[in-house]
Design a protein around this motif. Structure first.
Motif, PDB file in Angstrom:
ATOM      1  N   GLN A   1       0.788  -1.247   0.016  1.00  0.00           N
ATOM      2  CA  GLN A   1      -0.066  -0.131   0.127  1.00  0.00           C
ATOM      3  C   GLN A   1       0.886   1.186   0.102  1.00  0.00           C
ATOM      4  O   GLN A   1       0.610   2.178  -0.816  1.00  0.00           O
ATOM      5  CB  GLN A   1      -0.875  -0.204   1.180  1.00  0.00           C
ATOM      6  CG  GLN A   1      -2.000  -1.038   1.178  1.00  0.00           C
ATOM      7  CD  GLN A   1      -2.564  -1.229   2.594  1.00  0.00           C
ATOM      8  OE1 GLN A   1      -2.344  -0.541   3.482  1.00  0.00           O
ATOM      9  NE2 GLN A   1      -3.792  -2.062   2.396  1.00  0.00           N
ATOM     10  N   SER A   2       1.914   1.395   0.974  1.00  0.00           N
ATOM     11  CA  SER A   2       2.788   2.439   0.887  1.00  0.00           C
ATOM     12  C   SER A   2       3.448   2.596  -0.579  1.00  0.00           C
ATOM     13  O   SER A   2       3.739   3.813  -0.870  1.00  0.00           O
ATOM     14  CB  SER A   2       3.788   2.286   2.194  1.00  0.00           C
ATOM     15  OG  SER A   2       4.565   1.221   1.695  1.00  0.00           O
ATOM     16  N   GLU A   3       4.063   1.591  -1.113  1.00  0.00           N
ATOM     17  CA  GLU A   3       4.558   1.686  -2.399  1.00  0.00           C
ATOM     18  C   GLU A   3       3.566   2.512  -3.571  1.00  0.00           C
ATOM     19  O   GLU A   3       4.147   2.910  -4.429  1.00  0.00           O
ATOM     20  CB  GLU A   3       5.113   0.350  -2.885  1.00  0.00           C
ATOM     21  CG  GLU A   3       5.923   0.252  -4.107  1.00  0.00           C
ATOM     22  CD  GLU A   3       7.129   0.963  -3.822  1.00  0.00           C
ATOM     23  OE1 GLU A   3       7.676   1.555  -5.048  1.00  0.00           O
ATOM     24  OE2 GLU A   3       7.856   1.200  -2.861  1.00  0.00           O
ATOM     25  N   LEU A   4       2.319   1.660  -3.367  1.00  0.00           N
ATOM     26  CA  LEU A   4       1.250   2.158  -4.561  1.00  0.00           C
ATOM     27  C   LEU A   4       1.379   3.621  -4.043  1.00  0.00           C
ATOM     28  O   LEU A   4       1.003   4.718  -5.060  1.00  0.00           O
ATOM     29  CB  LEU A   4      -0.080   1.323  -4.082  1.00  0.00           C
ATOM     30  CG  LEU A   4      -1.037   2.032  -5.258  1.00  0.00           C
ATOM     31  CD1 LEU A   4      -0.759   1.516  -6.477  1.00  0.00           C
ATOM     32  CD2 LEU A   4      -2.423   1.260  -4.755  1.00  0.00           C
ATOM     33  N   ARG A   5       0.992   4.074  -2.935  1.00  0.00           N
ATOM     34  CA  ARG A   5       0.693   5.460  -2.526  1.00  0.00           C
ATOM     35  C   ARG A   5       2.227   6.556  -3.091  1.00  0.00           C
ATOM     36  O   ARG A   5       1.953   7.382  -3.601  1.00  0.00           O
ATOM     37  CB  ARG A   5       0.783   5.687  -1.077  1.00  0.00           C
ATOM     38  CG  ARG A   5      -0.691   5.494  -0.804  1.00  0.00           C
ATOM     39  CD  ARG A   5      -0.875   6.006   0.828  1.00  0.00           C
ATOM     40  NE  ARG A   5      -2.020   5.281   1.433  1.00  0.00           N
ATOM     41  CZ  ARG A   5      -1.695   3.977   2.205  1.00  0.00           C
ATOM     42  NH1 ARG A   5      -0.400   3.725   2.447  1.00  0.00           N
ATOM     43  NH2 ARG A   5      -2.726   3.381   2.818  1.00  0.00           N
ATOM     44  N   ARG A   6       3.189   5.934  -2.859  1.00  0.00           N
ATOM     45  CA  ARG A   6       4.638   6.692  -3.318  1.00  0.00           C
ATOM     46  C   ARG A   6       4.423   6.807  -5.041  1.00  0.00           C
ATOM     47  O   ARG A   6       4.774   7.837  -5.531  1.00  0.00           O
ATOM     48  CB  ARG A   6       5.689   6.064  -2.970  1.00  0.00           C
ATOM     49  CG  ARG A   6       6.975   6.525  -3.229  1.00  0.00           C
ATOM     50  CD  ARG A   6       8.324   5.931  -2.635  1.00  0.00           C
ATOM     51  NE  ARG A   6       8.490   4.622  -3.133  1.00  0.00           N
ATOM     52  CZ  ARG A   6       9.229   4.670  -4.575  1.00  0.00           C
ATOM     53  NH1 ARG A   6       9.585   5.958  -4.853  1.00  0.00           N
ATOM     54  NH2 ARG A   6       9.696   3.594  -5.272  1.00  0.00           N
ATOM     55  N   SER A   7       4.180   5.680  -5.629  1.00  0.00           N
ATOM     56  CA  SER A   7       3.923   5.700  -7.033  1.00  0.00           C
ATOM     57  C   SER A   7       3.077   6.571  -7.375  1.00  0.00           C
ATOM     58  O   SER A   7       3.182   7.368  -8.693  1.00  0.00           O
ATOM     59  CB  SER A   7       3.877   4.540  -7.469  1.00  0.00           C
ATOM     60  OG  SER A   7       4.773   3.320  -7.274  1.00  0.00           O
TER      61      SER A   7
END
Length: 101
Positions: free
Chosen positions: A60-66
């Motif tokens: 989820q955090s990687e998706l938000r960063r992307s």
């Protein structure tokens, strides 16, 4: 990190190859001749990996960063003007007809 990424890639490849082999087996040995159903069912199974975005905070955090990288809140370039030129003063009386006169 890297190990988890490699595990995810290996699992996706395994799913693709397994689904392909299963479909071939069904066509050849079971005589279930409904290719659209099999294709839809196999592709629907690929969506299982999306559950990772529900249950794994690191995904989820990687998706938000992307998302922030693709659509920043402040654009890095000036906004384009949305004003259209005023054409009310143009003289269109000399325009020729469509029949060539």
């Amino acid at each position: 990190g890297v190990f988890l990424g490699m595990v995810c890639i290996a699992s996706v490849v395994t799913l693709w190859v397994g689904a392909s082999e299963l479909i071939q087996y069904i066509f050849d040995n079971v005589n279930f001749d409904k290719p659209m159903f099999l294709t839809t069912y196999a592709n629907a199974l690929f969506s299982i990996y999306l559950l990772g975005f529900l249950f794994m905070p690191s995904w989820q955090s990687e998706l938000r960063r992307s998302y922030r990288m693709l659509w920043p809140s402040k654009p890095p370039y000036p906004a384009a003007s949305s004003k259209l030129p005023d054409i009310s003063s143009l003289d269109l009386s000399d325009a020729s007809d469509d029949d060539g006169e």
